[in-house]
Scaffold this motif. Structure first.
Motif, short mmCIF file in Angstrom:
data_model
loop_
_atom_site.label_atom_id
_atom_site.label_comp_id
_atom_site.label_asym_id
_atom_site.label_seq_id
_atom_site.Cartn_x
_atom_site.Cartn_y
_atom_site.Cartn_z
N ALA A 1 18.27 0.02 -40.58
CA ALA A 1 17.98 1.44 -40.42
C ALA A 1 19.17 2.16 -40.88
N ARG A 2 20.24 1.64 -40.30
CA ARG A 2 21.51 2.28 -40.25
C ARG A 2 21.82 2.52 -42.03
N LEU A 3 21.71 1.39 -42.46
CA LEU A 3 21.98 1.45 -44.21
C LEU A 3 21.21 2.37 -44.76
N LEU A 4 19.88 2.21 -44.42
CA LEU A 4 18.93 3.18 -45.11
C LEU A 4 19.18 4.89 -44.80
N SER A 5 19.16 5.07 -43.45
CA SER A 5 19.64 6.30 -43.07
C SER A 5 21.08 6.93 -43.96
N ALA A 6 21.80 5.94 -43.84
CA ALA A 6 23.12 6.58 -44.85
C ALA A 6 22.79 6.77 -46.13
N HIS A 7 22.21 5.94 -46.76
CA HIS A 7 21.82 5.92 -48.18
C HIS A 7 20.89 7.35 -48.56
N ILE A 8 19.77 7.48 -47.78
CA ILE A 8 19.19 8.62 -47.82
C ILE A 8 19.96 10.03 -47.80
N ALA A 9 20.93 9.96 -46.52
CA ALA A 9 21.71 11.15 -46.43
C ALA A 9 22.56 11.20 -47.71
N GLY A 10 23.45 10.26 -48.20
CA GLY A 10 24.22 10.18 -49.18
C GLY A 10 23.40 10.76 -50.53
N SER A 11 22.28 10.46 -50.60
CA SER A 11 21.43 10.71 -51.76
C SER A 11 20.93 12.20 -51.72
N ARG A 12 20.87 12.61 -50.69
CA ARG A 12 20.51 14.03 -50.30
C ARG A 12 21.80 14.90 -50.63
N ASP A 13 22.77 14.74 -50.33
CA ASP A 13 24.09 15.15 -50.49
C ASP A 13 24.30 15.31 -52.23
N ARG A 14 24.24 14.18 -52.76
CA ARG A 14 24.74 14.04 -54.10
C ARG A 14 23.72 15.17 -54.93
N LEU A 15 22.44 14.97 -54.43
CA LEU A 15 21.39 15.76 -55.18
C LEU A 15 21.39 16.99 -54.88
N VAL A 16 21.54 17.52 -53.74
CA VAL A 16 21.70 19.03 -53.41
C VAL A 16 23.01 19.60 -54.16
N ASN A 17 24.08 19.00 -53.98
CA ASN A 17 25.33 19.26 -54.51
C ASN A 17 25.27 19.54 -56.05
N SER A 18 24.73 18.46 -56.80
CA SER A 18 24.48 18.46 -58.04
C SER A 18 23.51 19.74 -58.49
N LEU A 19 22.65 19.81 -58.00
CA LEU A 19 21.69 20.81 -58.55
C LEU A 19 22.15 22.29 -58.07
#
Lengths: 221, 221
Positions: A186-204
């Motif tokens: 759960a911890r790893l998945l949460s961190a992955h999703i948060a990181g993914s979101r950050d990269r995505l939103v920043n990039s766009l």
DNA sequence: GATACCAACTTGGGATACCAAGCCGGTATT
DNA sequence: AATACCGGCTTGGTATCCCAAGTTGGTATC
């Protein structure tokens, strides 16, 4: 296969493949002539795509859903809730053999794999992981979320480094699930999703002018 | 209001109100004549209700979704994931004024309130609580889950004691959210959902013969 | 030249006609 | 009597027609 399914599938592919740009207007007559179907199946397909969030109503007409940066943040929260619940269920299962299939799926991508395939596998990883939970509702939720994220992920400018990091995170999550460690998964998945979101939103967000220049409607966060 | 919306709303009410029994077959022609609409809006309404899970396809035809005990368990897991996520968000908000509106909604029910109203408020409690989170996806997920649970909850044999306990749990959850205690809110909500599921599944499982005698299709867990 | 107005067209909503597949009942054959 | 076969009927799938509302482009008037 019925006309409705044909139209639905092809139209979805055109939207997700950005052949029809975010924010673009759709008319039933255009779709009708484009796919050689009559309006009845066309309308049925539009109704289904509407519930998927890929198209929406614009007054009386139809519009391809714009890229919505605020929505991306909300989807990340939603994903985290359902994906974490699913992975916790899976980690608690006795039979976690399905994990190896997912690992093999990840490993099927290498330097020569086309970008389109990486994109698909990156989403399927989350969908198949959710499927292992055995919960139809969590699976559907993850699938819906990935569908809505699909175009944004495709538009994201991803460097090799970020891609490799995401793949490493995927493997780490699988390892934790394989070990039956629900908390760590759960911890790893949460961190992955948060990181993914950050990269995505920043990039766009950085690219939003470029996206608009391509004719894509982008709604700010 | 358009014919499609009319048909959709009325048909949904008939299904949720058990005027059309779980498992019953539906024909487009019957709906057409029943509501005085032509097949075009009827088909549109059916497509939408299908995505809500209230009806499904039975080969080429349409069937009202049966009461599915296994599904109830899966929905409980799904609900817990999204409702807990929502309530955690809400507990972390600065402005939690909306809670008082929900409390007032609960308090509007008393001994003289008709059962139908208790039923509606019991679902709206969860929906409105999710709405406070501000996350559209969590809200929609909770609303969908409650819709799918609606008929089962209506069929549940609930004694006064269980009803009072549920109301007390609702108030306890609100108190924890009002205090901004996310962990406690989550704990109480999880327990509430688990208890609710147990009572529901047990009640329907014990009653399944009676339900089948009423012509309702019941799928075992 | 600006504006108010009108006609033609576009477009989604709805109604209906037609079709193919499947189901059901009846009949003929064994 | 059992069964295989056949024809009509039901039903969802599709195509097409009509309609009202909204849009657009042009024109006439000031």
């Amino acid at each position: 296969m019925s006309q409705m399914q044909n139209v639905e599938r092809q139209l979805r592919e055109m939207i997700l493949g950005l052949e029809i740009g975010p924010g673009e207007r759709l008319t039933e007559r255009w779709i009708e002539s484009r796919f050689g179907a009559s309006r009845t199946p066309v309308r049925a397909a539009l109704l289904r795509l509407e519930t998927e969030g890929l198209i929406g109503r614009d007054g009386r007409g139809w519009t391809v859903a714009p890229i919505n940066l605020a929505e991306l943040g909300q989807i990340a929260v939603y994903r985290e809730a359902v994906e974490v619940a699913a992975v916790r269920l899976t980690a608690a299962l006795e039979d976690r053999g399905g994990i190896d299939v997912i690992a093999a799926m990840l490993d099927s991508c290498d330097a020569e794999t086309p970008r389109e395939e990486w994109h698909r596998v990156g989403m399927d990883f989350h969908i198949e992981l959710a499927r292992l939970s055995g919960n139809e509702f969590l699976l559907r939720a993850v699938r819906d979320a990935m569908t809505r994220l699909s175009r944004a992920r495709w538009l994201e400018v991803r460097d090799e480094k970020a891609l490799g990091r995401a793949w490493a995170e995927h493997h780490a999550i699988l390892a934790a699930v394989r070990a039956g460690d629900a908390d760590e998964s759960a911890r790893l998945l949460s961190a992955h999703i948060a990181g993914s979101r950050d990269r995505l939103v920043n990039s766009l967000h950085d690219d939003r002018r470029g996206l608009r220049a391509r004719g894509f409607a982008v709604v700010a966060a």
